[in-house]
Write a protein that holds these residues in place. Structure first.
Motif, PDB file in Angstrom:
ATOM      1  N   SER A 194       0.844   3.975  -2.951  1.00 40.58           N
ATOM      2  CA  SER A 194       0.527   5.387  -2.685  1.00 40.58           C
ATOM      3  C   SER A 194       1.634   6.313  -3.159  1.00 40.58           C
TER       4      SER A 194
ATOM      5  N   THR B 152      -5.584  10.651 -11.859  1.00 46.60           N
ATOM      6  CA  THR B 152      -6.468   9.693 -11.187  1.00 46.60           C
ATOM      7  C   THR B 152      -7.005   8.673 -12.175  1.00 46.60           C
TER       8      THR B 152
ATOM      9  N   SER C  45      -4.559   2.856  -6.659  1.00 46.66           N
ATOM     10  CA  SER C  45      -5.853   3.330  -7.164  1.00 46.66           C
ATOM     11  C   SER C  45      -6.538   4.170  -6.086  1.00 46.66           C
ATOM     12  N   THR C  46      -7.522   4.953  -6.507  1.00 45.75           N
ATOM     13  CA  THR C  46      -8.174   5.818  -5.527  1.00 45.75           C
ATOM     14  C   THR C  46      -9.596   6.155  -5.947  1.00 45.75           C
TER      15      THR C  46
ATOM     16  N   GLY D 163       0.811  -1.209   0.000  1.00 44.39           N
ATOM     17  CA  GLY D 163       0.000   0.000   0.000  1.00 44.39           C
ATOM     18  C   GLY D 163       0.845   1.260   0.000  1.00 44.39           C
TER      19      GLY D 163
ATOM     20  N   ARG E  50       1.451   6.512  -6.918  1.00 47.53           N
ATOM     21  CA  ARG E  50       0.352   7.373  -7.370  1.00 47.53           C
ATOM     22  C   ARG E  50       0.727   8.837  -7.204  1.00 47.53           C
ATOM     23  N   TYR E  51       1.370   9.185  -6.111  1.00 51.34           N
ATOM     24  CA  TYR E  51       1.787  10.564  -5.892  1.00 51.34           C
ATOM     25  C   TYR E  51       2.805  10.998  -6.958  1.00 51.34           C
TER      26      TYR E  51
ATOM     27  N   ASN F 269      -6.055   4.736 -11.790  1.00 49.52           N
ATOM     28  CA  ASN F 269      -7.106   3.731 -11.618  1.00 49.52           C
ATOM     29  C   ASN F 269      -7.094   2.712 -12.753  1.00 49.52           C
TER      30      ASN F 269
ATOM     31  N   SER G  36     -11.866   7.347  -3.835  1.00 54.39           N
ATOM     32  CA  SER G  36     -12.285   8.567  -3.137  1.00 54.39           C
ATOM     33  C   SER G  36     -11.848   9.816  -3.902  1.00 54.39           C
ATOM     34  N   THR G  37     -10.636   9.825  -4.427  1.00 56.98           N
ATOM     35  CA  THR G  37     -10.180  10.981  -5.203  1.00 56.98           C
ATOM     36  C   THR G  37     -10.969  11.101  -6.495  1.00 56.98           C
TER      37      THR G  37
ATOM     38  N   GLY H 243      -3.316   0.801  -2.834  1.00 56.69           N
ATOM     39  CA  GLY H 243      -2.682   2.093  -2.574  1.00 56.69           C
ATOM     40  C   GLY H 243      -2.546   2.951  -3.820  1.00 56.69           C
TER      41      GLY H 243
END
Length: 119
Positions: free
Chosen positions: A14, A35, A75-76, A10, A17-18, A39, A78-79, A73
Motif C-alpha cells: 500500500s 492505478t 494492486s487495487t 500489505g 502504491r501511494y 496493477n 476498487s480504485t 496491497g
C-alpha cells in the motif's frame, strides 16, 4: 504468524502504491496511469511469485508476505473500478472503455510474462 506476514506485506504494498501515485500525479488528470501501472506491476510480480512457488523457489511464508500481502496491497481493483466509472460519468466513455480493456489486457499479459520468466 501468517496474518503478520500478510499484514506486513500489505502495508508495504500500500505504501509503495501511494508513492507511485505521488510520482505520477502530474499525469493523472487525463488518465489513471498510477492505478494502471500499479496493477500491471502487481500482476507481473504475482506471476513471478506463483511461478517460483510452483518450482519450489518460494516458501509458503514468503508467498504470504509477497504474493498475498505485497501484491494485494499494491494492486487495487476498487480504485480501478472507481476511476473507470468516474471517466464514464465525466463524459469520456471511450477513455473509460480503453481503461477497462487496457487494464485487463495489461494485467493478464503481465501475469503471463511473470509466470514465463519464473520458469
Amino acid at each position: 504468524m501468517p496474518f503478520l506476514l500478510v499484514f506486513l506485506g500489505g502495508g508495504l504494498g500500500s505504501m509503495s502504491r501511494y508513492a507511485l501515485v505521488l510520482m505520477l500525479q502530474p499525469w493523472q488528470p487525463r488518465f489513471p496511469w498510477a492505478t494502471l501501472l500499479a496493477n500491471g506491476l502487481a500482476c507481473f510480480a504475482l506471476g513471478l511469485f506463483l511461478g517460483w512457488q510452483a518450482t519450489g523457489l518460494l516458501s509458503d511464508q514468503r508467498r504470504l508476505l509477497l504474493a498475498t500481502g505485497f501484491c494485494g496491497g499494491f494492486s487495487t481493483f476498487s480504485t480501478f473500478t472507481a476511476e473507470s466509472w468516474q471517466l464514464f460519468q465525466q463524459g469520456h466513455p471511450v477513455t473509460a472503455a480503453l481503461n477497462v480493456a487496457g487494464s485487463l489486457a495489461l494485467c493478464l499479459g503481465c501475469l503471463l510474462l511473470g509466470l514465463k520468466l519464473s520458469a
